[in-house]
Design an enzyme around this catalytic site. Structure first.
Site, PDB file in Angstrom:
ATOM      1  N   GLU A 108      -4.261  -9.309   2.186  1.00 25.27           N
ATOM      2  CA  GLU A 108      -4.995  -9.453   3.857  1.00 25.27           C
ATOM      3  C   GLU A 108      -5.875 -10.151   3.875  1.00 25.27           C
ATOM      4  OE1 GLU A 108      -3.396  -7.043   2.240  1.00 25.27           O
ATOM      5  OE2 GLU A 108      -2.980  -4.747   2.824  1.00 25.27           O
ATOM      6  N   GLU A 135       0.857  -1.464   0.104  1.00 26.93           N
ATOM      7  CA  GLU A 135       0.664   0.155   0.023  1.00 26.93           C
ATOM      8  C   GLU A 135       0.838   1.204   0.221  1.00 26.93           C
ATOM      9  OE1 GLU A 135      -3.697   0.188   2.129  1.00 26.93           O
ATOM     10  OE2 GLU A 135      -2.837  -1.221   2.981  1.00 26.93           O
TER      11      GLU A 135
END
Lengths: 250, 217
Positions: free
Chosen positions: B126, B106
């Protein structure tokens, strides 16, 4: 039109399937191809993790019927109203908080292509053909196709496709970014179903919904609001997961 | 300290410094915000390069810490640090060796450019932990690969090798490990000091000819 158009819904475990049915080309008489109440009822089924939209029989859909459109246009603002209803339905599809996959075999023209463009993922069969033939009737795509296509294919390519009215093959559509996967001939549905399962089978529903909401928010909310909503959704998932681990989950 | 900052020839380097995996603890994000604040006021700064100490860029957040300590305020503060980095006028380039996963990817996705080593592994896994990327990775990935592909990659929790990531637009170039940092620095020096992120493709096209990156590996 020889046979009446209708849509059906069934579930394969937690994957919902909407089928466009009726004539061989699944010609869509009304821009809102399914009643909004019915659509909401189908898609609010508890536990539903993904939705596939397909055409019954050989084709996805050859779109609207130009002669019906011209008839509607002659009756006050009937055409405007029916297009608005169509827009609302396609926006509902796009805003849905589970993944929506269009499974496209063979013909996907005009309004059919506009439905496909409102879905989150497009799977086409190798023998699929896509087009906006509206210009051949001196019309333009009226259900958001001209709005959604540029974000996938770029302004220039979208203009060429919508204005030229040319037929695009599956392979070219993949190159242009209009579709995401090419399945073997006539096998778009099986491919889409396998994809839906791969994406959702091991995933809890709140996770699927949160991911979809974040993706949709980035389109509909101002940045600050989208960021706050994303962190809020993340923390809810984190809380659930912490709870699960405390209770002996691995 | 979670970050090592150096400034040389106008190129600021932020090194993730928690080897071997350079796990991103909560303190990383506040240090990052501080360094970026400093960078905003440094008149001679031409570009920033983000990289990891040792073999890997970073394996991402400390999941246990995340589950325990992540309140919406903390997450939003971390998110703002990344968004602030993406808003910088000076170009920010991620130089990714080894793994770069989850929160670390990210972070990389908020950089203006991403160069990878041939052995890089990137992704947002995730969902394998019943979580989602929570600090902008979803939207950034969708912006680069398209929404459909991002949705698939994120729900499936897929990780990718450098070649895959390059083909999906998630890496801008691939270099042999030893050449990665020098290439990132050379590219950084060739860029204008005040970039318009809207011209990303143009900068890559102009300052990173095709034969300089993936074709060589």
């Amino acid at each position: 039109m020889s046979k009446e158009f209708f849509t059906t819904f069934h579930c394969l475990d937690d994957i919902g399937v909407i089928s466009l049915s009726g004539s061989p080309g699944n010609i869509i008489p009304q821009p809102a191809f399914v009643e909004p109440e019915l659509f909401d009822e189908w898609t609010s089924r508890p536990g539903l993790k993904a939705l596939i939209i397909r055409g019954e029989g050989r084709n996805f859909s050859s779109g609207g019927d130009p002669s019906l459109i011209l008839q509607l246009s002659a009756r006050g603002n009937d055409l405007e109203r029916s297009l608005e209803a169509g827009h609302r339905l396609l926006n509902r599809i796009e805003d849905l908080d589970i993944p929506v996959i269009a499974a496209i075999n063979r013909i996907c023209f005009g309004g059919g292509l506009e439905i496909a463009l409102a879905c989150h993922i497009r799977v086409v069969s190798a023998n699929a053909l896509l087009a906006f033939p509206e210009v051949n009737h001196n019309l333009v795509p009226g259900m958001g196709g001209t709005y959604r296509l540029p974000s996938l294919a770029g302004q220039a390519q979208a203009a060429v496709t919508s204005l030229g009215g040319d037929i695009v093959t599956a392979a070219d559509a993949l190159k242009m970014g209009i579709v995401d996967h090419v399945a073997p001939a006539d096998a778009a549905f099986d491919y889409a179903l396998a994809l839906a399962r791969k994406m959702t089978s091991d995933r809890p529903l709140p996770l699927i919904r949160s991911v979809m909401k974040v993706l949709n928010n980035s389109r509909t909310l101002p940045r600050e609001e989208a960021m706050a909503e994303e962190t809020r959704l993340f923390c809810l998932l984190a809380r659930d997961e912490a709870e699960r681990r405390k209770n002996g989950g691995d | 300290m979670a970050i090592c900052w150096t400034l040389e020839n106008g190129i600021g380097t932020i090194t993730l410094d928690n080897p071997p995996a350079n796990i991103l603890k909560m303190e990383f994000f506040s240090e990052l915000a501080d360094h970026l604040e400093m960078a905003r006021c440094a008149p001679d700064l031409k570009a920033i390069i983000l990289t990891g100490r040792g073999r890997h860029f970073s394996s991402g957040a400390d999941v246990a810490e995340l589950l325990e300590a992540s309140g919406p305020e903390t997450m939003l503060r971390n998110y703002r640090a990344l968004a602030g980095m993406a808003d910088l006028a000076v170009p920010v380039i991620a130089a990714i060796r080894g793994v770069c996963l989850g929160a670390a990817f990210e972070l990389a996705l908020h950089c203006h450019f991403r160069f990878g080593s041939a052995d890089a592994v990137v992704g947002l896994p995730e969902s394998n932990y019943n979580l989602m990327p929570g600090i902008g990775g979803l939207e950034r990935m969708a912006g680069l690969t398209g929404k459909a592909r991002a949705l698939e990659l994120i729900l499936r929790g897929s990780t990718m090798d450098a070649r895959d990531a390059y083909e999906r637009g998630l890496l801008d170039a691939i270099f042999p490990r030893q050449e990665l940092l020098p290439a990132a620095i050379a590219f950084a020096l060739s860029l204008p000091h005040d970039i318009n992120p809207g011209y990303r493709e143009l900068y890559l096209h102009k300052y990173l000819p095709k034969d300089q990156n993936i074709e060589r590996t």
